[in-house]
Design a protein around this motif. Structure first.
Motif, PDB file in Angstrom:
ATOM      1  N   ASP A  54       0.816  -1.215   0.000  1.00  8.40           N
ATOM      2  CA  ASP A  54       0.000   0.000   0.000  1.00  8.40           C
ATOM      3  C   ASP A  54       0.849   1.264   0.000  1.00  8.40           C
ATOM      4  O   ASP A  54       0.340   2.354   0.272  1.00  8.40           O
ATOM      5  N   THR A  57       0.232   4.330   2.591  1.00  9.79           N
ATOM      6  CA  THR A  57      -1.126   4.502   3.098  1.00  9.79           C
ATOM      7  C   THR A  57      -1.225   4.177   4.583  1.00  9.79           C
ATOM      8  O   THR A  57      -1.926   4.859   5.340  1.00  9.79           O
ATOM      9  N   TYR A 119     -12.721  13.625   2.822  1.00 18.57           N
ATOM     10  CA  TYR A 119     -11.960  13.333   4.030  1.00 18.57           C
ATOM     11  C   TYR A 119     -12.622  13.951   5.257  1.00 18.57           C
ATOM     12  O   TYR A 119     -13.478  14.833   5.158  1.00 18.57           O
ATOM     13  N   GLU A 124      -6.379  16.637   6.861  1.00 19.06           N
ATOM     14  CA  GLU A 124      -6.144  15.376   6.158  1.00 19.06           C
ATOM     15  C   GLU A 124      -6.195  15.574   4.644  1.00 19.06           C
ATOM     16  O   GLU A 124      -5.394  14.978   3.903  1.00 19.06           O
ATOM     17  N   GLN A 128      -3.039  14.701   2.148  1.00 25.92           N
ATOM     18  CA  GLN A 128      -3.130  13.783   1.013  1.00 25.92           C
ATOM     19  C   GLN A 128      -2.822  14.496  -0.299  1.00 25.92           C
ATOM     20  O   GLN A 128      -2.120  13.955  -1.161  1.00 25.92           O
ATOM     21  N   GLN A 132       0.571  13.588  -2.691  1.00 25.00           N
ATOM     22  CA  GLN A 132       0.463  13.140  -4.081  1.00 25.00           C
ATOM     23  C   GLN A 132       1.055  14.150  -5.048  1.00 25.00           C
ATOM     24  O   GLN A 132       1.692  13.763  -6.034  1.00 25.00           O
ATOM     25  N   SER A 143       2.692   6.703  -2.967  1.00 24.19           N
ATOM     26  CA  SER A 143       1.272   7.058  -2.851  1.00 24.19           C
ATOM     27  C   SER A 143       0.821   6.857  -1.410  1.00 24.19           C
ATOM     28  O   SER A 143       1.234   5.906  -0.750  1.00 24.19           O
ATOM     29  N   SER A 144      -0.006   7.770  -0.945  1.00 21.51           N
ATOM     30  CA  SER A 144      -0.556   7.679   0.407  1.00 21.51           C
ATOM     31  C   SER A 144      -2.039   7.349   0.397  1.00 21.51           C
ATOM     32  O   SER A 144      -2.653   7.216   1.450  1.00 21.51           O
ATOM     33  N   CYS A 145      -2.607   7.240  -0.787  1.00 25.67           N
ATOM     34  CA  CYS A 145      -4.022   6.879  -0.944  1.00 25.67           C
ATOM     35  C   CYS A 145      -4.247   6.464  -2.391  1.00 25.67           C
ATOM     36  O   CYS A 145      -3.351   6.595  -3.235  1.00 25.67           O
ATOM     37  N   ASP A 146      -5.427   5.978  -2.671  1.00 27.93           N
ATOM     38  CA  ASP A 146      -5.772   5.608  -4.043  1.00 27.93           C
ATOM     39  C   ASP A 146      -6.340   6.839  -4.731  1.00 27.93           C
ATOM     40  O   ASP A 146      -7.545   7.072  -4.753  1.00 27.93           O
ATOM     41  N   TRP A 150     -10.207   9.852  -6.746  1.00 31.27           N
ATOM     42  CA  TRP A 150     -10.452  11.279  -6.600  1.00 31.27           C
ATOM     43  C   TRP A 150     -11.318  11.803  -7.746  1.00 31.27           C
ATOM     44  O   TRP A 150     -11.438  11.139  -8.799  1.00 31.27           O
TER      45      TRP A 150
END
Length: 464
Positions: A54, A57, A119, A124, A128, A132, A143-146, A150
């Motif tokens: 991940d 994440t 979020y 936060e 994010q 990115q 990456s810290s999220c998918d 978005w």
């Protein structure tokens, strides 16, 4: 040359200091030493090597902020840090650096406003968005999220950042902010001259005139970049995937990003592409990393077997004991090289090799060795020779044997097949030993190719 050597040491020192500083901050956040080093190395080289599926994440907000800040710092032109150490603050904050940070701040602001509803808090959303943006514009690829989930506007901004890239003189990839600034200034110049043909409207950057050679090189780079991008996009489209997947796959590889969108998003991979498409993407990765031209030269050089060996014996030359050459100046109409040693301007025997295409020397391709005149030579792997006025010369390091005036080149330089298999064997052994060592240290396998054909103990696989 002493000034060049000291400058290089300072730049390497800055790189090392930033890396160590990031490791320290990560350790303060509770990350183990080994993982801190992996993260710092992946950030410093903008390589984006993630040791978790991940990526980042599952890490704490503190760790994500540390990585975000250092990704952005490593995307800055290292000359800026050097000038800051010299207290030349006005020169350090150049147009490129200002543009780089302006793009980052604007992108973070727009994306934060666009994803705020997704979020729990504004903080936060900012974190994010900043992570990115920093990851994509510096071509790191963490990456810290998918971010594929978005809104469309945010994803489009990230795709634009893929092309922009970091500053020239940084570890990042992409087109580079400086080239885009030059293109913008050139466009403004042409528009002024179209409206007022008699008016002289020179393009300037940091108060200095942009010469024709700089503008021409930038335009040629963009033309080559566009041709490769379009050709790669059409070729991988034969896989039958959707347009977004194909487009971002080429953008992510040619700009050395890593993740794209849809089937190659941050939580996906490139495993679905057929082998021919993967070869295209491999070429894109290498071309993007080498600034396009060296890869094109290799494919255009149908006559690479023709090698011109140039040996220049300078009378009265002082032999130096250090096999390190810093500058080779191409003289008019003759491929001759003047070499200087590191700590003095004493000349010594030098010979270089230039590859020919259609009877003409290829720009940017050079192999150089330093002869000692006593029946032996220094290895070219110990020398650093770069043609003058070459933006990113491709340095081919070949170990040379027996560099006397009458005997010329011997060894692997004349046996490319031998050289190829020697490099293949060396990289295979290194990968096997690294995997074995990591398994011994951590008592688990970091990668396992046991399910692949033609593997060796699961550590090495022919496919990879």
């Amino acid at each position: 040359m002493p000034k060049v050597q000291s400058t290089a040491k300072i730049l390497y020192g800055i790189y090392f200091a930033l890396t160590v500083l990031e490791v320290v901050f990560l350790l303060l956040g509770g990350m183990p030493l080994f993982e801190s080093m992996l993260t710092a190395f992946g950030t410093a080289g903008t390589g984006g090597f993630g040791f978790k599926n991940d990526s980042f994440t599952s890490f704490s907000p503190y760790i994500q902020w540390v990585v975000t800040i250092f990704m952005i710092l490593f995307g800055v032109n290292f000359n800026a840090y050097f000038l800051l150490l010299l207290r030349k603050f006005n020169r350090a904050i150049s147009e490129e650096v200002r543009g780089y940070f302006a793009i980052i701040l604007v992108a973070i602001g727009i994306i934060t406003a666009n994803i705020y509803s997704l979020y729990n808090s504004f903080g936060e959303a900012v974190r994010q968005a900043a992570f990115q943006v920093g990851s994509i514009i510096t071509t790191t690829g963490f990456s810290s999220c998918d971010f594929d989930l978005w809104p469309t506007l945010s994803k489009e901004i990230l795709v634009v950042l893929m092309f922009i890239g970091a500053c020239a003189g940084s570890t990042g990839g992409g087109i580079k902010v400086s080239r885009l600034l030059i293109l913008g200034k050139t466009l403004g110049k042409e528009l002024k001259q179209a409206l007022h043909p008699q008016v002289v409207a020179p393009a300037r950057m940091d108060g200095k005139l942009l010469n024709h050679e700089t503008i021409r090189t930038t335009n040629v780079f963009m033309a080559a970049y566009s041709f490769i991008f379009v050709g790669s996009f059409l070729l991988i489209s034969l896989n039958g995937f959707d347009m977004v997947t194909n487009f971002t796959a080429v953008a992510a590889t040619l700009n050395n990003i890593g993740p794209g969108l849809e089937l190659v998003g941050p939580m996906q991979n490139f495993g679905g592409f057929a082998d021919p498409a993967k070869l295209v993407l491999i070429f894109d990765m290498l071309a993007g990393r080498l600034e396009i031209f060296p890869m094109l030269v290799l494919f255009l050089a149908r006559h690479l077997a023709q090698i011109l060996i140039v040996q220049r014996n300078l009378k009265g030359a002082t032999r130096c004991g250090r096999p390190l050459c810093h500058a080779c100046v191409l003289q008019a109409k003759r491929v001759q090289y003047n070499c200087w040693k590191t700590n003095a301007f004493d000349r010594k025997d030098c010979y270089g090799i230039r590859f020919l295409y259609a009877g003409r020397p290829l720009p940017g391709l050079l192999v150089c060795g330093l002869g000692r005149g006593d029946g032996s030579s220094y290895g070219a792997g110990q020398a650093f020779c770069q043609p003058r006025r070459s933006s990113r010369a491709l340095l081919l390091c070949v170990r040379l044997h027996g560099g006397t005036a009458g005997r010329g080149l011997h060894g692997p330089a004349q046996r490319p097949v031998y050289l190829f298999f020697a490099c293949t064997l060396a990289s295979t052994v290194m990968e096997w030993l690294t995997a074995k060592l990591l398994e011994r240290l951590h008592r688990r396998k970091w990668w396992d190719y046991s399910g692949k054909r033609f593997n060796l103990n699961g550590y090495v696989c022919l496919q990879y």
